[in-house]
Design a protein around this motif. Structure first.
Motif, short mmCIF file in Angstrom:
data_model
loop_
_atom_site.label_atom_id
_atom_site.label_comp_id
_atom_site.label_asym_id
_atom_site.label_seq_id
_atom_site.Cartn_x
_atom_site.Cartn_y
_atom_site.Cartn_z
N GLU A 154 0.75 -1.35 0.00
CA GLU A 154 -0.09 0.08 0.03
C GLU A 154 0.70 1.21 0.00
O GLU A 154 0.71 2.19 -0.75
CB GLU A 154 -0.91 -0.07 1.34
CG GLU A 154 -1.98 0.92 1.24
CD GLU A 154 -3.09 1.09 2.38
OE1 GLU A 154 -2.95 -0.05 3.14
OE2 GLU A 154 -3.51 1.72 2.69
N LEU A 155 1.92 1.40 0.86
CA LEU A 155 2.76 2.33 0.90
C LEU A 155 3.43 2.64 -0.53
O LEU A 155 3.72 3.69 -0.90
CB LEU A 155 3.90 2.26 2.00
CG LEU A 155 3.39 2.17 3.46
CD1 LEU A 155 4.51 1.52 4.24
CD2 LEU A 155 3.05 3.60 3.85
N ILE A 177 1.26 4.44 -2.76
CA ILE A 177 0.57 5.88 -2.23
C ILE A 177 1.80 6.58 -2.72
O ILE A 177 1.87 7.67 -3.17
CB ILE A 177 0.55 5.79 -0.66
CG1 ILE A 177 -0.69 5.09 -0.07
CG2 ILE A 177 0.50 7.40 -0.28
CD1 ILE A 177 -1.11 4.96 1.08
N LEU A 178 2.99 6.09 -2.51
CA LEU A 178 4.13 6.86 -2.87
C LEU A 178 4.54 6.91 -4.27
O LEU A 178 5.43 7.55 -4.85
CB LEU A 178 5.44 6.43 -1.86
CG LEU A 178 5.41 6.40 -0.42
CD1 LEU A 178 6.58 5.51 0.13
CD2 LEU A 178 5.41 7.96 -0.02
N GLN A 233 7.21 4.66 8.40
CA GLN A 233 5.77 5.35 7.89
C GLN A 233 5.24 6.01 8.84
O GLN A 233 5.39 6.00 10.20
CB GLN A 233 4.62 4.24 7.50
CG GLN A 233 4.23 3.46 8.42
CD GLN A 233 3.32 2.29 8.12
OE1 GLN A 233 2.16 2.65 7.53
NE2 GLN A 233 3.64 0.96 7.88
N ASP A 247 -0.20 9.42 7.47
CA ASP A 247 -0.84 10.17 6.46
C ASP A 247 -0.24 9.24 5.20
O ASP A 247 -0.39 9.59 3.91
CB ASP A 247 -0.54 11.58 6.33
CG ASP A 247 1.20 11.78 5.84
OD1 ASP A 247 1.86 11.04 6.21
OD2 ASP A 247 1.25 13.05 5.60
N GLY A 248 0.61 8.30 5.48
CA GLY A 248 1.09 7.35 4.27
C GLY A 248 2.53 7.95 3.60
O GLY A 248 3.11 7.36 2.90
N SER A 249 3.03 9.07 4.51
CA SER A 249 4.32 9.36 3.94
C SER A 249 5.42 8.69 4.90
O SER A 249 4.76 7.97 5.69
CB SER A 249 4.46 10.86 4.20
OG SER A 249 4.24 11.13 5.62
N GLU A 285 7.05 11.81 0.16
CA GLU A 285 5.53 12.27 0.39
C GLU A 285 4.85 11.38 -0.49
O GLU A 285 5.11 11.03 -1.94
CB GLU A 285 5.60 13.61 -0.16
CG GLU A 285 6.25 14.54 0.78
CD GLU A 285 5.56 14.93 2.17
OE1 GLU A 285 4.46 14.37 2.38
OE2 GLU A 285 6.24 15.60 2.90
N PRO A 286 3.46 11.01 -0.50
CA PRO A 286 2.36 10.47 -1.17
C PRO A 286 2.39 11.41 -2.49
O PRO A 286 2.45 12.64 -2.58
CB PRO A 286 1.40 10.51 -0.63
CG PRO A 286 1.64 10.54 0.95
CD PRO A 286 2.70 11.50 0.73
#
Length: 423
Positions: free
Chosen positions: A142-143, A146-147, A398, A401-403, A421-422
């Motif tokens: 997922e990360l 997102i990134l 992590q 906020d996923g960053s 950052e995403p």
RNA sequence: GGAGGCGUCGCCUAGUCCGGUCUAUGGCGCCCGCCUGCUAAGCGGGUUUGGGGCUACAACCCCAUCGAGGGUUCAAAUCCCUCCGCCUCCGCCA
């Protein structure tokens, strides 16, 4: 290949070593019998050959009548020599084949048993407590999404399952890790190497990867070339057929190369993400030294692995791998396993093995000192296997906020970036 | 991919056409000794690797080793075949 002299003089030591790995000791008796047969065959051949040589030397200066007689005798002798030579060759092949099937003798300190019988040597750092921080950690898949760092879908589309693209910060991350690893290695006196990842059978066989591990190896169709699963393979073969001056040891190399693994028999394991893939890049330390120095060098390799993980601010443990899980070549192996938050367990990130003279005997790598020549000792250790390192970094550092926070030591290699950052 | 050349015991090198004391030449380097205020020079000797026998894993003896593996022959560095590597030229190409 183990030392034939140990087999001959201390067969019980080999039997005990087999037992420690959970293997049958029958091979020891077969090897001993083959050794006797081999030496008998050598004696027989050399006797015939010696006779042939001495008779042959008479022919040029013999008188015509004598010559006829000699030729008749040497003719039959030639056939006998040929036969004895073939028998010797067969006996030697048989002996080498058996000898090569015997794994290296596990170190006294190596825990006995199989995969689950490892001993934890130490824990470094504390796994992050996400519950206390009040958020559920995302997994690296997922990360990565997102990134914009890992593209698994397109990896599968283009190359199949267990493939991926590293994109954007993912690609930057790989280059940063490689550079950081190479810088550390160079600082420690290693020679940096970019190694070929296609090798001939000799290199693969010599490092012990064509035995029971052959299922995991990719072969190029119609080419007699193999894709390496680690640059340990080209780096071990690097000095094959050479005699190294002991004054030049240790020779330390840090090699970058892609690594390819079929992952046969691991169906269903780690099917998602980039924990277990068919290809990844790696920076591997490889050392040539003497047998006596190999034990201390093994500790140093472990220390360099830990230094790298420490700089990435990861929580990990070090295990002493049990005898049955060592692979063919090693007498002792330490794995560094990092804590993977979403799996709730430690996973192997790096691994270092002391192969003593095992690979050197197979690849004919010797060292020379005052007393003569002898096999060198080889060791290897991972500095960074990119994919798993990325998994550990993303999951460990992590933010809600996923960053992802970049460990300080890595920042210079990412142009000073402190947070991914995403997108 | 096509054509040609080459590969000798650390380095260089003789030998390969015309098979037989090649038990592989010579030089450089290196090691030991002699000579010598010291060093250099000079002189003498040694110097591939692996295996086997016998043993103290010494000395000694034997076998193999001229890129690797086969073949021809009583006998191969030398003749034939295959493979590997290096070099040159042509083609193609990041």
């Amino acid at each position: 290949m183990i030392d034939p002299r140990i087999l001959r003089d201390e067969p019980d030591r080999v039997r005990a070593a087999q037992a420690k790995r959970g293997l049958s000791a029958d091979v020891v008796d077969r090897a001993l019998a083959a050794d006797t047969a081999r030496r008998t065959a050598i004696l027989a051949f050399e006797a015939k050959r010696g006779e042939q040589k001495s008779l042959g030397a008479l022919i040029p200066k013999a008188s015509p009548e004598e010559k006829q007689d000699l030729l008749a005798r040497t003719k039959t002798l030639a056939a006998e020599v040929k036969e004895a030579e073939a028998a010797r060759g067969a006996a030697e092949d048989e002996w080498t084949e058996i000898l090569k099937s015997i794994p290296n003798l596990a170190d006294e300190a190596t825990p006995p048993g199989g995969e689950d019988d490892f001993v934890v040597l130490e824990h470094v750092g504390t796994p992050r407590d996400f519950a206390a921080e009040g958020f559920e950690p995302r997994d690296h898949i997922e990360l990565g999404q997102i990134l914009g760092a890992i593209d698994l879908e397109r990896g599968a589309k283009v190359s199949g399952s267990r493939f991926y693209f590293l994109t954007g910060v993912g690609a930057q991350l790989e280059l940063a890790l490689v550079n950081m690893a190479m810088d550390q290695a160079r600082g420690a006196g290693f020679t940096q190497v970019i190694a070929p990842s296609l090798v001939r059978p000799r290199a693969m066989e010599g490092t012990g990867f064509l035995g029971q591990a052959a299922d995991d190896v990719y072969r190029i169709e119609g080419e007699d070339l193999y894709l390496v699963g680690t640059s340990e393979v080209p780096m071990a073969a690097y000095h094959s057929d050479e005699i190294l001056d002991e004054a030049t040891l240790p020779k330390r190399y840090a090699a970058f190369s892609p690594c390819f693994r079929k992952e046969a028999g691991s169906h269903g394991k780690d099917t998602k993400g980039i924990i277990r893939v068919h290809w990844f890049d790696k920076v591997e330390m490889f050392v040539y030294t003497t047998l006596e120095e190999s034990y201390a060098e093994h500790e140093r390799l472990l220390a360099w692995e830990k230094e790298f993980l420490d700089k990435l601010e990861l929580a990990y443990r070090v295990i002493d791998v049990a005898a049955g899980d060592l692979g063919l070549s090693a007498i002792r192996k330490f794995d560094c396993e990092a804590w993977i938050p979403t799996q709730g367990k430690y996973r192997e990130l790096t691994s270092t093995s002391n192969c003593t003279e095992f690979q050197a005997r197979r690849l004919d790598i010797r060292s020379r000192a005052e007393g003569g020549t002898r096999p060198a000792a080889t060791l290897n250790g991972t500095l960074t296997a990119i994919t798993r390192t990325i998994v550990a970094i993303l999951e460990t550092h992590q933010l809600p906020d996923g960053s992802v926070r970049v460990p300080e030591a890595l920042r210079p290699y990412l142009g000073g970036l402190d947070v991914l950052e995403p997108v």
